[in-house]
Design a protein around this motif. Structure first.
Motif, PDB file in Angstrom:
ATOM      1  N   ARG A   1      50.115  37.604  29.506  1.00  0.00           N
ATOM      2  CA  ARG A   1      50.257  36.231  28.453  1.00  0.00           C
ATOM      3  C   ARG A   1      51.421  35.804  28.629  1.00  0.00           C
ATOM      4  N   TRP A   2      51.424  34.320  28.966  1.00  0.00           N
ATOM      5  CA  TRP A   2      52.621  33.749  29.228  1.00  0.00           C
ATOM      6  C   TRP A   2      52.537  32.195  28.569  1.00  0.00           C
ATOM      7  N   GLU A   3      53.636  31.563  28.191  1.00  0.00           N
ATOM      8  CA  GLU A   3      53.560  30.125  27.957  1.00  0.00           C
ATOM      9  C   GLU A   3      54.282  29.303  28.945  1.00  0.00           C
ATOM     10  N   LYS A   4      53.736  28.039  29.462  1.00  0.00           N
ATOM     11  CA  LYS A   4      54.361  27.161  30.518  1.00  0.00           C
ATOM     12  C   LYS A   4      53.667  25.890  30.105  1.00  0.00           C
ATOM     13  N   ASP A   5      54.530  24.854  29.869  1.00  0.00           N
ATOM     14  CA  ASP A   5      54.181  23.470  29.659  1.00  0.00           C
ATOM     15  C   ASP A   5      53.248  23.434  28.331  1.00  0.00           C
ATOM     16  N   SER A   6      53.702  24.044  27.309  1.00  0.00           N
ATOM     17  CA  SER A   6      53.085  24.141  26.113  1.00  0.00           C
ATOM     18  C   SER A   6      51.716  24.577  26.045  1.00  0.00           C
ATOM     19  N   THR A   7      51.359  25.644  27.097  1.00  0.00           N
ATOM     20  CA  THR A   7      50.114  26.168  27.465  1.00  0.00           C
ATOM     21  C   THR A   7      50.156  27.509  27.295  1.00  0.00           C
ATOM     22  N   THR A   8      49.450  28.238  26.626  1.00  0.00           N
ATOM     23  CA  THR A   8      49.289  29.825  26.806  1.00  0.00           C
ATOM     24  C   THR A   8      48.407  30.200  27.868  1.00  0.00           C
ATOM     25  N   ASN A   9      48.853  30.836  28.775  1.00  0.00           N
ATOM     26  CA  ASN A   9      47.856  31.397  29.930  1.00  0.00           C
ATOM     27  C   ASN A   9      47.457  32.840  29.981  1.00  0.00           C
ATOM     28  N   LEU A  10      46.440  33.271  30.270  1.00  0.00           N
ATOM     29  CA  LEU A  10      46.107  34.792  30.147  1.00  0.00           C
ATOM     30  C   LEU A  10      45.742  35.197  31.611  1.00  0.00           C
ATOM     31  N   ARG A  11      45.858  36.335  31.967  1.00  0.00           N
ATOM     32  CA  ARG A  11      45.248  36.831  33.271  1.00  0.00           C
ATOM     33  C   ARG A  11      44.946  38.298  32.960  1.00  0.00           C
ATOM     34  N   PHE A  12      43.691  38.658  33.385  1.00  0.00           N
ATOM     35  CA  PHE A  12      43.246  40.195  33.598  1.00  0.00           C
ATOM     36  C   PHE A  12      43.259  40.751  35.018  1.00  0.00           C
ATOM     37  N   ALA A  13      43.342  42.097  35.016  1.00  0.00           N
ATOM     38  CA  ALA A  13      43.187  42.850  36.149  1.00  0.00           C
ATOM     39  C   ALA A  13      42.733  44.267  35.635  1.00  0.00           C
ATOM     40  N   ARG A  14      41.703  44.849  36.520  1.00  0.00           N
ATOM     41  CA  ARG A  14      41.225  46.287  36.289  1.00  0.00           C
ATOM     42  C   ARG A  14      41.491  46.762  37.527  1.00  0.00           C
ATOM     43  N   LEU A  15      42.029  48.123  37.137  1.00  0.00           N
ATOM     44  CA  LEU A  15      42.392  49.048  38.289  1.00  0.00           C
ATOM     45  C   LEU A  15      41.418  50.515  37.817  1.00  0.00           C
ATOM     46  N   ASN A  16      40.741  50.532  38.779  1.00  0.00           N
ATOM     47  CA  ASN A  16      39.796  52.097  38.796  1.00  0.00           C
ATOM     48  C   ASN A  16      40.008  52.957  39.834  1.00  0.00           C
ATOM     49  N   LEU A  17      40.502  54.133  39.090  1.00  0.00           N
ATOM     50  CA  LEU A  17      40.910  55.214  40.139  1.00  0.00           C
ATOM     51  C   LEU A  17      39.830  56.364  40.076  1.00  0.00           C
ATOM     52  N   VAL A  18      39.029  56.554  40.833  1.00  0.00           N
ATOM     53  CA  VAL A  18      37.693  57.269  41.066  1.00  0.00           C
ATOM     54  C   VAL A  18      38.167  58.606  41.719  1.00  0.00           C
ATOM     55  N   ASP A  19      37.675  59.630  41.134  1.00  0.00           N
ATOM     56  CA  ASP A  19      37.858  61.027  41.874  1.00  0.00           C
ATOM     57  C   ASP A  19      36.220  61.406  41.902  1.00  0.00           C
ATOM     58  N   LEU A  20      35.754  61.404  42.982  1.00  0.00           N
ATOM     59  CA  LEU A  20      34.408  61.820  43.223  1.00  0.00           C
ATOM     60  C   LEU A  20      34.415  63.284  43.286  1.00  0.00           C
ATOM     61  N   ALA A  21      33.091  63.831  42.941  1.00  0.00           N
ATOM     62  CA  ALA A  21      32.665  65.125  43.041  1.00  0.00           C
ATOM     63  C   ALA A  21      32.715  65.456  44.429  1.00  0.00           C
ATOM     64  N   GLY A  22      32.773  66.521  44.942  1.00  0.00           N
ATOM     65  CA  GLY A  22      32.977  66.918  46.316  1.00  0.00           C
ATOM     66  C   GLY A  22      31.524  67.650  46.616  1.00  0.00           C
ATOM     67  N   SER A  23      31.330  67.610  47.888  1.00  0.00           N
ATOM     68  CA  SER A  23      29.792  67.831  48.490  1.00  0.00           C
ATOM     69  C   SER A  23      30.133  68.944  49.137  1.00  0.00           C
ATOM     70  N   GLU A  24      29.113  70.175  49.197  1.00  0.00           N
ATOM     71  CA  GLU A  24      29.167  71.281  50.051  1.00  0.00           C
ATOM     72  C   GLU A  24      28.583  71.122  51.393  1.00  0.00           C
TER      73      GLU A  24
END
Length: 169
Positions: A145-168
């Protein structure tokens, strides 16, 4: 980021590494997840410092879930089992009632990783004495969240770290 491979190939170790004492001192055997957050929090600090005139602030929230036999469990609150996937126009796909914790340091992340990892289902297989039998997803939602030119700006990101079950196979 996905860790995929045969049982016993080192997927969980690659993702987590040795995390037990990581809260107190970095070790060369730490995994990708702690390293990613070391970089992320250093970058956040540098950005906030360089853009202080815009009042730039970051907020990070993390969750940790397990998928085992098609059931979703909250690894940070293991009493929350059989959680449901939902879809929302604004949120997108999400897990209903999944706990989220605000994090500000790598230590916060490590505490969540230790707590969640201890609740993961493991069992012996023909190839590995103690094998993860489930998929796990560690998610961090980053909001700036930041302010620029009297406007509040929002930005979102999602980081997914996935550990899959192993296969035999």
């Amino acid at each position: 980021m996905f860790a995929y491979g045969q049982t016993g190939s080192g997927k969980t170790f690659t993702m987590l590494g040795e995390i037990e004492d990581l809260e107190f001192k970095p070790t060369p055997n730490r995994g990708m997840t702690p390293r990613i957050f070391e970089f992320l929090f250093a970058r956040i600090q540098a950005e906030e410092d360089s853009r202080s005139d815009e009042k730039l602030k970051y907020n990070c929230k993390c969750s940790f879930l397990e998928i085992y036999n098609e059931q979703v469990t909250d690894l940070l609150d293991p009493s929350s089992t059989n959680l449901l996937l939902r879809e929302d126009v604004k949120k997108g796909v999400y897990v209903e009632n999944l706990s989220e914790f605000e994090v500000q340091t790598v230590g916060d992340i490590v505490r969540l990783l230790i707590q969640g990892s201890s609740n993961r289902r493991v069992a012996a297989t023909n190839m590995n004495r103690e094998s993860s039998r489930s998929h796990s997803v560690f998610t961090c939602v980053i909001e700036s969240r930041w302010e620029k030119d009297s406007t509040t700006n929002l930005r979102f990101a999602r980081l997914n770290l996935v550990d899959l079950a192993g296969s035999e196979r």
